[in-house]
Write a protein that holds these residues in place. Structure first.
Motif, PDB file in Angstrom:
ATOM      1  N   ASP A 219       0.845  -1.198   0.000  1.00 18.35           N
ATOM      2  CA  ASP A 219       0.000   0.000   0.000  1.00 18.35           C
ATOM      3  C   ASP A 219       0.880   1.246   0.000  1.00 18.35           C
ATOM      4  O   ASP A 219       2.102   1.146  -0.133  1.00 18.35           O
ATOM      5  N   MET A 220       0.258   2.400   0.176  1.00 18.07           N
ATOM      6  CA  MET A 220       1.006   3.655   0.120  1.00 18.07           C
ATOM      7  C   MET A 220       1.226   4.253   1.512  1.00 18.07           C
ATOM      8  O   MET A 220       1.674   5.389   1.625  1.00 18.07           O
ATOM      9  N   SER A 221       0.932   3.498   2.541  1.00 17.37           N
ATOM     10  CA  SER A 221       1.043   4.024   3.905  1.00 17.37           C
ATOM     11  C   SER A 221       2.451   3.806   4.467  1.00 17.37           C
ATOM     12  O   SER A 221       3.299   3.159   3.846  1.00 17.37           O
ATOM     13  N   LYS A 292      -4.680  -1.996   3.333  1.00 16.23           N
ATOM     14  CA  LYS A 292      -4.457  -2.697   2.070  1.00 16.23           C
ATOM     15  C   LYS A 292      -5.684  -2.670   1.145  1.00 16.23           C
ATOM     16  O   LYS A 292      -5.598  -3.099  -0.007  1.00 16.23           O
ATOM     17  N   VAL A 293      -6.821  -2.220   1.654  1.00 16.23           N
ATOM     18  CA  VAL A 293      -8.065  -2.335   0.902  1.00 16.23           C
ATOM     19  C   VAL A 293      -8.001  -1.697  -0.484  1.00 16.23           C
ATOM     20  O   VAL A 293      -8.403  -2.317  -1.482  1.00 16.23           O
ATOM     21  N   THR A 314     -11.345  -7.396   5.978  1.00 12.90           N
ATOM     22  CA  THR A 314     -10.693  -6.867   4.780  1.00 12.90           C
ATOM     23  C   THR A 314     -11.491  -7.210   3.540  1.00 12.90           C
ATOM     24  O   THR A 314     -11.704  -6.360   2.659  1.00 12.90           O
ATOM     25  N   ALA A 315     -11.952  -8.448   3.442  1.00  5.98           N
ATOM     26  CA  ALA A 315     -12.711  -8.879   2.264  1.00  5.98           C
ATOM     27  C   ALA A 315     -13.997  -8.080   2.110  1.00  5.98           C
ATOM     28  O   ALA A 315     -14.355  -7.665   0.998  1.00  5.98           O
ATOM     29  N   GLU A 316     -14.704  -7.850   3.221  1.00  8.28           N
ATOM     30  CA  GLU A 316     -15.927  -7.042   3.171  1.00  8.28           C
ATOM     31  C   GLU A 316     -15.618  -5.627   2.687  1.00  8.28           C
ATOM     32  O   GLU A 316     -16.343  -5.061   1.869  1.00  8.28           O
TER      33      GLU A 316
END
Length: 328
Positions: A219-221, A292-293, A314-316
């Motif tokens: 991710d970008m964090s 990560k979403v 996460t999946a939701e």
């Protein structure tokens, strides 16, 4: 006028459905045995079971924390055209998400790499993949070769491509080969020069022939290892975000639509790219966590992923993000 006395009205059809349901679901008889017990055809029993569910006489309840996960798996497969989805319950502490997902991936790899049809397996790098090797059961596969999918970081780490590939190969008693190159070059020109060398062409050809590959998503964090330690010195994360990047897959940065962003860094990656994933037989993506979403939704939405391993929350969130993106 004398009224007839009230009598108990029995719905014979409902009574029949209830008896069929009892014998089948509670007593565990086969449909054939139920038909013989009630003196009807097996076809009648089959229809009765379907009617019992439709009318609410039988209600299926899965008494397991994995019950809701199965429903999410079905939605993920339908939404993103996945062949497989493996979703596990989210931990009470969000800080344990990577461990939970890594455990799930480790169990999946134990089954997958025991399959003799998998002869060449690609592995990327990251903490989730590193954790997977900690929870995987050893398998005896001397005929298997593990190949690293991407160049490594110059900074030593147990989540680097070399360490993860070696550890997985040791668990399988397998052969292994490295992609001995940095993840990024100084320019597109130097990247093209290196990629044109015979040694690199041979490795890339091997990577493109893998029977399956497992990769993570960055991710970008500030939590991203690549953002913190792997970017070239002349690249700032702010300019990548300005270009629309929501994260990276195999070192290539994608936008929310799953497309490679228009930024020079993507022309400096040594290794395979997003377009190569479409030609690979089985691409497995494993990652979890709220940060990560966006990249997970982008990667799944690209259509390059065949199997997804994550946690329930996460999946939701990924499904919600994908629906929101589709509505824009």
């Amino acid at each position: 006028m004398v009224r007839a006395p009230k009598t108990l009205q029995i719905d014979e059809e409902e009574r029949f459905l209830a008896r069929v349901a009892w014998f089948y679901h509670v007593e565990g008889l086969t449909q054939g045995a139920v038909a013989e017990r009630l003196g009807v055809t097996r076809l009648r029993v089959n229809k009765a079971l379907a009617d019992a569910r439709r009318l609410g006489i039988v209600r299926i309840s899965i008494n397991s924390s994995f019950g809701s996960c199965a429903e999410i798996e079905a939605r993920l497969k339908s939404r993103f055209g996945l062949e497989e989805a493996f979703i596990v319950p989210s931990p009470a502490d969000p800080g344990n998400v990577q461990t939970i997902v890594g455990t799930a991936l480790g169990h999946h790899l134990t089954r997958l790499l025991a399959d003799p049809q998998i002869r060449l397996f690609g592995m990327s790098w990251g903490n989730t993949l590193n954790l997977a090797t900690r929870f995987m059961e050893p398998v005896h596969r001397p005929d298997l070769e593990i190949v690293s999918m991407m160049g490594g970081m110059t900074k030593g780490s147990d989540i680097n491509t070399f360490e993860v590939t070696t550890r997985l190969a040791d668990l399988c008693g397998a052969q292994h080969s490295y992609f001995t190159a940095p993840l990024y070059t100084g320019s597109k020109e130097s990247r093209d020069t290196l990629m044109g060398l015979d040694v690199f062409r041979a490795v890339l050809d091997k990577i493109r022939r893998v029977d399956a590959v497992t990769m993570a998503a960055g991710d970008m964090s500030a939590a991203s290892i690549l953002v913190n330690d792997g970017l070239p010195g002349d690249i700032a994360v702010e300019e990548l975000i300005e270009a629309g990047a929501v994260g990276d897959i195999l070192g290539q940065f994608l936008d929310a639509q799953g497309q490679v962003v228009d930024h020079p860094i993507n022309d400096r990656v040594i290794g395979v790219g997003m377009k190569d994933l479409f030609d690979m037989r089985s691409v497995i993506l494993a990652a979890g966590g709220a940060h990560k979403v966006p990249i997970l939704a982008a990667a799944l939405g690209s259509g390059a992923v065949d199997a997804f391993i994550s946690d329930e929350d996460t999946a939701e969130a990924v499904l919600k993000a994908a629906d929101t993106q589709a509505g824009d």
